[in-house]
Design a protein around this motif. Structure first.
Motif, mmCIF file in Angstrom:
data_model
loop_
_atom_site.group_PDB
_atom_site.id
_atom_site.type_symbol
_atom_site.label_atom_id
_atom_site.label_comp_id
_atom_site.label_asym_id
_atom_site.label_seq_id
_atom_site.Cartn_x
_atom_site.Cartn_y
_atom_site.Cartn_z
ATOM 1 N N ALA A 177 0.833 -1.207 0.000
ATOM 2 C CA ALA A 177 0.000 0.000 0.000
ATOM 3 C C ALA A 177 0.867 1.257 0.000
ATOM 4 N N PHE A 178 1.937 1.248 0.783
ATOM 5 C CA PHE A 178 2.822 2.397 0.840
ATOM 6 C C PHE A 178 3.571 2.599 -0.478
ATOM 7 N N LEU A 179 3.877 1.516 -1.176
ATOM 8 C CA LEU A 179 4.496 1.638 -2.494
ATOM 9 C C LEU A 179 3.559 2.370 -3.454
ATOM 10 N N LEU A 198 -4.478 8.846 -4.509
ATOM 11 C CA LEU A 198 -5.157 7.625 -4.084
ATOM 12 C C LEU A 198 -5.665 7.747 -2.654
ATOM 13 N N GLN A 199 -6.765 7.064 -2.399
ATOM 14 C CA GLN A 199 -7.293 6.905 -1.055
ATOM 15 C C GLN A 199 -6.863 5.536 -0.528
ATOM 16 N N VAL A 200 -6.866 5.368 0.791
ATOM 17 C CA VAL A 200 -6.466 4.077 1.338
ATOM 18 C C VAL A 200 -7.411 3.673 2.462
ATOM 19 N N ALA A 225 -1.581 9.382 0.999
ATOM 20 C CA ALA A 225 -3.006 9.184 0.716
ATOM 21 C C ALA A 225 -3.732 10.522 0.707
ATOM 22 N N SER A 226 -4.631 10.698 -0.257
ATOM 23 C CA SER A 226 -5.442 11.919 -0.271
ATOM 24 C C SER A 226 -6.516 11.857 0.806
ATOM 25 N N HIS A 227 -7.040 10.635 1.045
ATOM 26 C CA HIS A 227 -8.079 10.383 2.042
ATOM 27 C C HIS A 227 -7.811 9.030 2.687
#
Length: 263
Positions: A74-76, A85-87, A104-106
């Motif tokens: 996810a961090f990549l 990207l949101q996570v 992350a944007s959100h």
């Protein structure tokens, strides 16, 4: 209707799964596709196409032996497309800032704001104090039971007592920038969208809503646009050719760009 891409990560791999098959016990799921590429590959693809607002979902619980690698993937992705990207997946007030600082944007949250099957507004407010409304997406993914759509938590495994209604959406809209809603019963099956859910969401259009689940061809996309009155954004997973499906990624973007232009 905008395209919202996805990067689903399970057991440290980018995958497409049948949503209702996911189980924390033994970390198993019915798999449609396992990518040979890492999460950064897909993030870079979306960055090059200038597609914002996609969601990266960590599908392992934090106590899973696979969680560390899933989080690394996810961090990549976030590093490859910062701000794009949101996570979601296991987000709490304790870790939300870490993901936002990683790019992350959100952050996307479900389970933290539910306790004993009900919405816990105290938890929701606590999370909002960390993220701000403008960086929080509420995941209201649901399954059908008795004719209604009930929100499910814990990677879609547990039913809550909360039904998707216009009143509920009205109550929650002041806490979130967007809603993300997977129709879990059809998620990963590419067999058609949930008509009743799409109509309900299309009638309510106060803040952006992204629908995911069941899109398998361009007829389904047109239905989503019509039944949702053009108000819903869309995520497509297993049906896309980049995830082993039959729908050409570039054709999907062109199709969505053309919707409504002839009206």
């Amino acid at each position: 209707m905008r395209f919202r891409p996805c990067i689903d990560i399970h057991n440290g791999k980018v995958k497409q799964i049948v949503g209702g098959s996911l189980r924390d016990e033994e970390n198993v799921a019915q798999e449609n596709f396992i990518s040979e590429q890492d999460a950064a590959f897909y993030a870079e693809l979306y960055r090059q196409r200038l597609i914002r607002g996609g969601h990266v979902i960590l599908l392992n619980a934090q106590d899973s032996p696979y969680y560390k690698e899933t989080k690394r993937q996810a961090f990549l992705a976030l590093a490859a497309y910062p701000g794009g990207l949101q996570v979601g997946g296991g987000i709490t007030p304790a870790n939300a800032a870490e993901f936002l600082e990683a790019g992350a944007s959100h952050v996307i949250v479900t389970s933290w704001v539910f306790r004993d099957g009900m919405l816990n507004y105290r938890n929701l407010e606590k999370l909002c104090r960390v993220t701000g409304r403008e960086r929080l997406v509420l995941d209201l993914s649901c399954r059908k039971k008795g004719g209604d759509y009930y929100i499910v938590t814990d990677r879609w495994q547990k039913y809550t007592e909360e039904k998707i209604t216009e009143k509920l959406l009205d109550n929650l809209k002041d806490y979130a920038d967007e809603f993300l809603i997977h129709a879990v019963d059809v998620e990963g099956k590419a067999s058609g969208i949930e008509h009743g859910l799409v109509e309900l969401l299309g009638n309510w259009h106060r803040i952006p809503v992204t629908y995911a689940g069941g899109v398998g061809n361009f007829t389904h996309l047109k239905q989503l646009y019509e039944w949702g009155q053009g108000h819903l954004d869309v995520t497509i997973g297993s049906a896309l050719d980049i995830f082993g499906g039959t729908m050409d990624f570039e054709e999907v973007l062109e199709f969505l760009a053309g919707l409504g232009k002839s009206e």
